[in-house]
Design a protein around this motif. Structure first.
Motif, short mmCIF file in Angstrom:
data_model
loop_
_atom_site.label_atom_id
_atom_site.label_comp_id
_atom_site.label_asym_id
_atom_site.label_seq_id
_atom_site.Cartn_x
_atom_site.Cartn_y
_atom_site.Cartn_z
N ALA A 127 0.82 -1.21 0.00
CA ALA A 127 0.00 0.00 0.00
C ALA A 127 0.86 1.26 0.00
O ALA A 127 0.54 2.24 -0.69
CB ALA A 127 -0.94 -0.01 1.21
N THR A 128 1.95 1.24 0.75
CA THR A 128 2.86 2.39 0.77
C THR A 128 3.43 2.63 -0.61
O THR A 128 3.48 3.78 -1.09
CB THR A 128 3.98 2.17 1.79
N SER A 129 3.88 1.58 -1.27
CA SER A 129 4.42 1.71 -2.62
C SER A 129 3.37 2.29 -3.56
O SER A 129 3.66 3.19 -4.36
CB SER A 129 4.91 0.36 -3.13
N THR A 130 2.16 1.78 -3.48
CA THR A 130 1.09 2.29 -4.34
C THR A 130 0.83 3.76 -4.09
O THR A 130 0.67 4.55 -5.03
CB THR A 130 -0.20 1.47 -4.12
N LEU A 131 0.80 4.15 -2.84
CA LEU A 131 0.56 5.55 -2.50
C LEU A 131 1.65 6.46 -3.07
O LEU A 131 1.36 7.52 -3.64
CB LEU A 131 0.48 5.72 -0.98
N VAL A 132 2.90 6.05 -2.94
CA VAL A 132 4.00 6.87 -3.46
C VAL A 132 3.95 6.93 -4.98
O VAL A 132 4.09 8.01 -5.58
CB VAL A 132 5.37 6.34 -2.97
N CYS A 133 3.73 5.79 -5.61
CA CYS A 133 3.67 5.78 -7.07
C CYS A 133 2.48 6.59 -7.59
O CYS A 133 2.59 7.29 -8.60
CB CYS A 133 3.59 4.34 -7.58
N ASP A 134 1.34 6.50 -6.89
CA ASP A 134 0.17 7.26 -7.32
C ASP A 134 0.34 8.76 -7.10
O ASP A 134 -0.29 9.57 -7.77
CB ASP A 134 -1.08 6.77 -6.58
N ALA A 135 1.21 9.12 -6.15
CA ALA A 135 1.49 10.54 -5.89
C ALA A 135 2.50 11.10 -6.87
O ALA A 135 2.61 12.33 -7.01
CB ALA A 135 2.00 10.72 -4.47
N ALA A 136 3.23 10.23 -7.57
CA ALA A 136 4.40 10.66 -8.34
C ALA A 136 4.07 11.74 -9.36
O ALA A 136 4.76 12.76 -9.44
CB ALA A 136 5.04 9.46 -9.03
N TYR A 137 3.04 11.53 -10.15
CA TYR A 137 2.66 12.55 -11.14
C TYR A 137 1.84 13.66 -10.50
O TYR A 137 2.00 14.85 -10.84
CB TYR A 137 1.88 11.89 -12.28
N MET A 138 0.98 13.30 -9.55
CA MET A 138 0.06 14.27 -8.98
C MET A 138 0.76 15.39 -8.21
O MET A 138 0.18 16.46 -8.02
CB MET A 138 -0.93 13.55 -8.05
N VAL A 139 2.01 15.18 -7.79
CA VAL A 139 2.70 16.24 -7.05
C VAL A 139 2.94 17.48 -7.91
O VAL A 139 3.18 18.57 -7.37
CB VAL A 139 4.04 15.76 -6.45
#
Length: 280
Positions: A127-139
């Motif tokens: 879940a942590t990995s998914t959260l970071v990856c999903d944030a990658a573009y959105m930042v």
């Protein structure tokens, strides 16, 4: 235009995001110590509060114990350590959690993020990995989490090491000799007494043989780390030799290894030398 000056003009800002207190130390405690020795900034984040990792202590008490353990690591290395309040063993990659990670990343403005891979035995790691990856573009998207100014440049993201083979094995492009800071790594793990002196011996059915004296307990923690980390150097020996040369590369016993993530900015041969300044 970027939010901050070029990386070569200032200290690096390194963000290590683990699922639990002690994940950052186990996988990146060596590079963290090396970054700090070179004057760079490091922040550790535990996305959960670690409340489930004990066989005796109740969750609210354990969460406070583990928070104090992270504070000890922060004092030891001179870094920032943030523990979020998501419950251990119950982390989900929700929109709310994603927004919180986006805001955290934007506020810190890291050059490099290190985190778990998406395939892992622990659901909190995944879940942590998914959260970071999903944030990658959105930042970099201003209308997402608009209360925190968007970044203009995506950080580089790299994965922490693991041994899982499916759907594909860990494939590092960076290996770092951490043997020179081995004692500092052990010092970090020793800060997490609830884990390395109590919980892990219990999970391994070794609690009855756990030494009572500080020296014996430190030796236990060292043996655990050496068995946990030791296989990495041989597993990626060719890359170690490629990085450090035949003579030194053949002797190195302990490394930390990192695989580029396809999200965020790319890890290139050129910026690798900037982002990992401890490499030869």
């Amino acid at each position: 235009m970027t939010d901050h000056p070029p990386m070569t003009d200032r200290p690096l800002r390194i963000l290590v995001i683990g699922a639990h207190p002690d994940d950052c130390e186990l996988k990146a405690g060596g590079v963290a110590a090396l970054y700090r020795s070179l004057g760079h900034q490091v922040k550790f984040v535990s996305v959960t509060n670690g409340e489930a990792g004990h066989h005796v202590l109740p969750p609210p008490q354990l969460a406070e114990v583990r928070r104090r353990e992270t504070e000890a690591v922060a004092r030891l290395l001179g870094l920032e350590y943030e523990v979020l309040d998501y419950r251990d063993g119950q982390l989900q990659p929700t929109l709310e959690a994603r927004a919180r990670l986006i805001a955290l990343i934007r506020r810190y403005q890291p050059d490099l993020i290190l985190t778990h891979r998406p395939n892992d035995y622990h659901p909190d790691h995944r879940a942590t990995s998914t959260l970071v990856c999903d944030a990658a573009y959105m930042v970099i998207v201003p209308h997402i989490v608009p209360e925190v100014p968007a970044l203009r440049v995506n950080p580089v993201i790299a994965y922490l090491s693991d041994h899982f083979q499916r759907p594909y094995p860990f494939s590092p492009s960076v290996v770092v000799d951490v043997e020179p800071v081995l004692e500092t790594i052990i010092d970090q793990l020793e800060c997490h007494r609830s884990q390395f002196h109590e919980w892990l011996p219990w999970t391994l059915c070794e609690e009855r043989g756990m030494p009572a004296d500080p020296a014996g307990r430190r030796a236990y923690t060292r043996r655990f780390y050496e068995s946990f980390n030791g296989p990495l150097a041989d597993r990626y020996r060719s890359l170690v030799i490629q990085t450090y040369g035949a003579e030194r590369g053949a002797r190195i016993r302990f490394i930390e290894a990192f695989e580029p993530c396809e999200y965020g900015s790319p890890l290139t041969d050129a910026n690798k030398k900037i982002l990992f300044p401890m490499l030869p």
